[in-house]
Design a protein around this motif. Structure first.
Motif, PDB file in Angstrom:
ATOM      1  N   THR A  29       3.763  39.736 -12.530  1.00 23.55           N
ATOM      2  CA  THR A  29       4.454  40.108 -14.028  1.00 23.55           C
ATOM      3  C   THR A  29       3.598  39.560 -15.028  1.00 23.55           C
ATOM      4  O   THR A  29       3.376  40.362 -16.161  1.00 23.55           O
ATOM      5  N   GLY A  30       2.840  38.603 -14.928  1.00 24.73           N
ATOM      6  CA  GLY A  30       1.893  37.925 -15.875  1.00 24.73           C
ATOM      7  C   GLY A  30       2.768  37.760 -17.211  1.00 24.73           C
ATOM      8  O   GLY A  30       2.142  37.640 -18.251  1.00 24.73           O
ATOM      9  N   LYS A  31       3.866  37.521 -17.160  1.00 28.03           N
ATOM     10  CA  LYS A  31       4.818  37.086 -18.191  1.00 28.03           C
ATOM     11  C   LYS A  31       4.933  35.553 -18.233  1.00 28.03           C
ATOM     12  O   LYS A  31       4.812  34.937 -17.478  1.00 28.03           O
ATOM     13  N   ALA A  32       5.310  35.293 -19.809  1.00 33.88           N
ATOM     14  CA  ALA A  32       5.341  33.784 -19.991  1.00 33.88           C
ATOM     15  C   ALA A  32       6.400  33.749 -20.936  1.00 33.88           C
ATOM     16  O   ALA A  32       6.700  34.626 -22.004  1.00 33.88           O
ATOM     17  N   TYR A  33       7.199  32.753 -20.703  1.00 27.81           N
ATOM     18  CA  TYR A  33       8.743  32.634 -21.728  1.00 27.81           C
ATOM     19  C   TYR A  33       8.773  31.363 -22.226  1.00 27.81           C
ATOM     20  O   TYR A  33       8.320  30.195 -21.619  1.00 27.81           O
ATOM     21  N   SER A  80      -1.275  26.822 -32.478  1.00 27.10           N
ATOM     22  CA  SER A  80      -0.999  28.064 -31.830  1.00 27.10           C
ATOM     23  C   SER A  80      -2.145  28.126 -30.684  1.00 27.10           C
ATOM     24  O   SER A  80      -1.979  29.040 -29.836  1.00 27.10           O
ATOM     25  N   THR A  81      -3.088  27.435 -30.938  1.00 26.04           N
ATOM     26  CA  THR A  81      -4.254  27.550 -29.558  1.00 26.04           C
ATOM     27  C   THR A  81      -3.584  26.596 -28.477  1.00 26.04           C
ATOM     28  O   THR A  81      -3.891  27.197 -27.476  1.00 26.04           O
ATOM     29  N   ALA A  82      -2.908  25.577 -28.548  1.00 29.89           N
ATOM     30  CA  ALA A  82      -2.246  24.810 -27.720  1.00 29.89           C
ATOM     31  C   ALA A  82      -1.244  25.952 -27.060  1.00 29.89           C
ATOM     32  O   ALA A  82      -1.209  26.044 -25.733  1.00 29.89           O
ATOM     33  N   LEU A  83      -0.482  26.460 -27.779  1.00 26.04           N
ATOM     34  CA  LEU A  83       0.509  27.349 -27.458  1.00 26.04           C
ATOM     35  C   LEU A  83      -0.197  28.708 -26.630  1.00 26.04           C
ATOM     36  O   LEU A  83       0.222  28.967 -25.351  1.00 26.04           O
ATOM     37  N   MET A  84      -1.384  29.258 -26.929  1.00 27.35           N
ATOM     38  CA  MET A  84      -2.001  30.019 -26.260  1.00 27.35           C
ATOM     39  C   MET A  84      -2.606  29.557 -25.025  1.00 27.35           C
ATOM     40  O   MET A  84      -2.544  30.439 -23.928  1.00 27.35           O
ATOM     41  N   MET A  85      -3.118  28.511 -24.900  1.00 29.51           N
ATOM     42  CA  MET A  85      -3.633  27.844 -23.763  1.00 29.51           C
ATOM     43  C   MET A  85      -2.184  27.723 -22.618  1.00 29.51           C
ATOM     44  O   MET A  85      -2.539  28.242 -21.656  1.00 29.51           O
ATOM     45  N   ALA A  86      -1.333  27.408 -23.081  1.00 25.01           N
ATOM     46  CA  ALA A  86       0.023  27.124 -22.284  1.00 25.01           C
ATOM     47  C   ALA A  86       0.356  28.450 -21.762  1.00 25.01           C
ATOM     48  O   ALA A  86       0.604  28.887 -20.567  1.00 25.01           O
ATOM     49  N   ARG A  87       0.107  29.511 -22.496  1.00 18.73           N
ATOM     50  CA  ARG A  87       0.801  31.169 -22.149  1.00 18.73           C
ATOM     51  C   ARG A  87      -0.473  31.495 -21.132  1.00 18.73           C
ATOM     52  O   ARG A  87       0.133  31.978 -20.156  1.00 18.73           O
ATOM     53  N   GLN A  88      -1.616  31.253 -21.315  1.00 24.94           N
ATOM     54  CA  GLN A  88      -2.617  31.509 -20.417  1.00 24.94           C
ATOM     55  C   GLN A  88      -2.386  30.940 -18.805  1.00 24.94           C
ATOM     56  O   GLN A  88      -2.790  31.509 -17.966  1.00 24.94           O
ATOM     57  N   PHE A  89      -2.090  29.732 -18.982  1.00 18.34           N
ATOM     58  CA  PHE A  89      -1.978  28.999 -17.692  1.00 18.34           C
ATOM     59  C   PHE A  89      -0.731  29.509 -16.895  1.00 18.34           C
ATOM     60  O   PHE A  89      -0.780  29.744 -15.767  1.00 18.34           O
ATOM     61  N   VAL A  90       0.388  29.991 -17.712  1.00 25.46           N
ATOM     62  CA  VAL A  90       1.460  30.514 -16.887  1.00 25.46           C
ATOM     63  C   VAL A  90       1.059  32.126 -16.663  1.00 25.46           C
ATOM     64  O   VAL A  90       1.489  32.200 -15.473  1.00 25.46           O
ATOM     65  N   ALA A  91       0.570  32.803 -17.388  1.00 27.55           N
ATOM     66  CA  ALA A  91       0.608  34.319 -17.335  1.00 27.55           C
ATOM     67  C   ALA A  91      -0.196  34.630 -16.311  1.00 27.55           C
ATOM     68  O   ALA A  91      -0.187  35.573 -15.552  1.00 27.55           O
ATOM     69  N   SER A  92      -1.387  33.596 -16.088  1.00 25.30           N
ATOM     70  CA  SER A  92      -2.484  33.768 -15.046  1.00 25.30           C
ATOM     71  C   SER A  92      -1.952  33.579 -13.682  1.00 25.30           C
ATOM     72  O   SER A  92      -2.566  33.919 -12.658  1.00 25.30           O
ATOM     73  N   ALA A 142       6.683  23.252 -27.274  1.00 27.00           N
ATOM     74  CA  ALA A 142       7.281  24.339 -26.764  1.00 27.00           C
ATOM     75  C   ALA A 142       7.130  24.064 -25.151  1.00 27.00           C
ATOM     76  O   ALA A 142       5.947  23.797 -24.642  1.00 27.00           O
ATOM     77  N   VAL A 143       8.091  24.469 -24.520  1.00 26.93           N
ATOM     78  CA  VAL A 143       8.070  24.639 -22.861  1.00 26.93           C
ATOM     79  C   VAL A 143       7.781  25.978 -22.536  1.00 26.93           C
ATOM     80  O   VAL A 143       8.691  26.787 -22.700  1.00 26.93           O
ATOM     81  N   ILE A 144       6.682  26.168 -22.014  1.00 29.73           N
ATOM     82  CA  ILE A 144       6.269  27.758 -21.522  1.00 29.73           C
ATOM     83  C   ILE A 144       6.389  27.734 -20.144  1.00 29.73           C
ATOM     84  O   ILE A 144       5.757  27.087 -19.352  1.00 29.73           O
ATOM     85  N   VAL A 145       7.130  28.876 -19.645  1.00 32.65           N
ATOM     86  CA  VAL A 145       7.192  28.890 -18.114  1.00 32.65           C
ATOM     87  C   VAL A 145       7.059  30.462 -17.713  1.00 32.65           C
ATOM     88  O   VAL A 145       7.164  31.287 -18.405  1.00 32.65           O
ATOM     89  N   SER A 146       7.075  30.436 -16.290  1.00 29.95           N
ATOM     90  CA  SER A 146       7.024  31.674 -15.522  1.00 29.95           C
ATOM     91  C   SER A 146       8.433  32.218 -15.503  1.00 29.95           C
ATOM     92  O   SER A 146       9.346  31.906 -15.609  1.00 29.95           O
ATOM     93  N   GLU A 147       8.366  33.669 -15.087  1.00 32.22           N
ATOM     94  CA  GLU A 147       9.599  34.417 -14.855  1.00 32.22           C
ATOM     95  C   GLU A 147      10.205  33.837 -13.471  1.00 32.22           C
ATOM     96  O   GLU A 147      11.425  33.765 -13.621  1.00 32.22           O
ATOM     97  N   ARG A 148       9.353  33.218 -12.662  1.00 31.10           N
ATOM     98  CA  ARG A 148       9.988  32.725 -11.430  1.00 31.10           C
ATOM     99  C   ARG A 148      10.761  31.401 -11.901  1.00 31.10           C
ATOM    100  O   ARG A 148      11.746  31.314 -11.310  1.00 31.10           O
ATOM    101  N   PHE A 149      10.106  30.787 -12.907  1.00 28.07           N
ATOM    102  CA  PHE A 149      10.529  29.410 -13.200  1.00 28.07           C
ATOM    103  C   PHE A 149      12.037  29.862 -13.867  1.00 28.07           C
ATOM    104  O   PHE A 149      13.212  28.959 -13.618  1.00 28.07           O
ATOM    105  N   VAL A 150      12.191  30.941 -14.770  1.00 30.91           N
ATOM    106  CA  VAL A 150      13.230  31.271 -15.617  1.00 30.91           C
ATOM    107  C   VAL A 150      14.424  31.625 -14.620  1.00 30.91           C
ATOM    108  O   VAL A 150      15.463  31.206 -14.753  1.00 30.91           O
TER     109      VAL A 150
END
Length: 407
Positions: free
Chosen positions: A11-15, A96-108, A235-243
């Motif tokens: 999916t490569g999605k992050a929430y 926003s850079t910290a947010l982007m890093m979090a998104r990349q960790f999850v989406a990858s 912010a807490v960023i998670v994968s679709e699986r975690f959701v």
């Protein structure tokens, strides 16, 4: 490939499933330390998500004014689980850079749950020259100030207000933008902040009061400049699986697209402060986000953008494609960027009125937009908001644009 790898990589999605922030306050107005702010904002984000800290796998943490490894000192208030913690500093775009890093960790597919945190404990008064201190030749933004000095000279006013003030002068000279249009930005954002209990300022100001306030660097008055602030956001960023596994679909906001750009030759080639303060970066980041998401600015309902000074809101309208180049002054006067218009811009009050603790700003934008998309923004709620855009820049330079949509 493991089940976990397959579930996230396909999916490569992050929430975003949890957000939190402190009230932004005038520096030294409360006896607290940055780790107290981090505990309050980070704890609120975890509580909002309904999860415990031991589920967090990594934590990018942003700040500009604290010492090295301050990130660890901050998140240790939430738990001592031994996870990787990253100290992030990207000037005003740090959060926003910290947010982007979090998104990349999850989406990858690397992680299922990441905490992005930003905080700042600042000094009173205007921002200085940065890491170079009084010697601007040693500043990371020396090249930017050099472009300004060659065209406008260098005065003894605060340097950030000076470079944005000169961008405003150029916009006025080039397009006929008026002082009243610049003040209209601040008038709108101060009015919006009156409904935000977390904002540093909650006073409604008339356009006349804004124009009559003390001049910081002509044409910018004090009420058109973001203040130094203390505060934190997370912010807490998670994968679709975690959701799915934690039953968080009702809380989830998708990070549909995100881009970071830095200065290119275009930023410096014209010798214009409009370009030096980041309009080309913002335009490029927005273009990438529209391409990635398949959406355009006309599809966006609510926007939090980087109004560090009133002129930068006008420059960002143009960079985001909200109006043709040079038409941002009439746009704000028309009322289409407030309630009842095509977009609601900075319902939080923006940096001008909500405050601007550098490391926290990008994540505070994320928190506000998450509340808006969930319908949890109270009296400042944008009716029917389904899509949102965040824009955060830092001189030196970095521009981060993030597009969110309701899951």
């Amino acid at each position: 490939m493991t089940d976990k790898e397959d579930a996230t990589a396909t999916t490569g999605k992050a929430y975003i499933v949890g957000v939190g922030m402190t009230k932004f306050e005038k520096p030294q107005s409360r006896q607290w330390q940055y780790w107290d702010m981090a505990r309050e904002a980070g704890g609120a984000a975890l509580a909002d998500a309904g999860i415990s800290y031991d589920l967090v796998e990594q934590a990018p943490v942003g700040y500009c004014y604290q010492a090295s490894t301050a990130a660890q000192r901050a998140v240790y208030e939430l738990g001592l689980t031994g996870i990787p913690v990253y100290n992030v500093n990207n000037n005003c775009a740090t959060g926003s850079t910290a947010l982007m890093m979090a998104r990349q960790f999850v989406a990858s597919g690397l992680n299922d749950c990441v905490l992005a945190l930003g905080f700042e404990k600042m000094n009173k008064g205007a921002l200085g020259a940065g890491a170079g201190g009084a010697d601007f030749s040693l500043s990371p933004v020396a090249r930017h100030y050099g472009v300004m000095a060659e065209r406008h000279g260098f005065e003894m006013t605060p340097p950030t207000a000076q470079i944005f003030g000169n961008a405003a002068r150029e916009h006025m000279e080039r397009y006929g933008t008026t002082a009243a249009q610049l003040a209209a930005v601040a008038e709108k954002n101060h009015r919006h902040s009156a409904a935000n209990p977390r904002a540093q300022f909650q006073d409604v100001c008339t356009r006349e009061e804004i124009l009559a306030a003390r001049t910081i660097h002509d044409p910018l008055t004090k009420l058109q400049c973001s203040p130094t602030s203390d505060g934190a956001a997370a912010a807490v960023i998670v994968s679709e699986r975690f959701v799915r596994e934690h039953g968080l679909a009702g809380r989830a906001v998708e990070i549909a697209a995100q881009a970071m750009t830095t200065d290119t030759a275009e930023s410096f080639a014209s010798g214009s402060c409009i370009d030096v303060v980041g309009q080309p970066m913002s335009r490029a980041a927005a273009r990438q986000v529209y391409e990635e998401s398949g959406l355009g600015i006309e599809d966006i309902d609510v926007i939090e953008l980087h109004d560090c000074f009133s002129v930068n809101e006008l420059l960002t309208y143009e960079a985001l494609g909200m109006c043709p180049e040079g038409k941002s002054g009439p746009l704000v006067e028309s009322g289409v960027t407030t309630y009842g218009g095509d977009w609601v811009v900075n319902p939080s009050g923006g940096l001008i009125s909500k405050g601007h603790p550098l490391g926290a700003t990008g994540l505070a934008q994320c928190a506000e937009l998450t509340w808006q998309l969930r319908g949890e923004a109270g009296p400042r709620q944008v009716p029917g908001a389904r899509t949102a855009l965040a824009h955060n820049i830092g001189l030196g330079g970095a521009a981060v644009v993030t597009l969110l949509r309701r899951h």
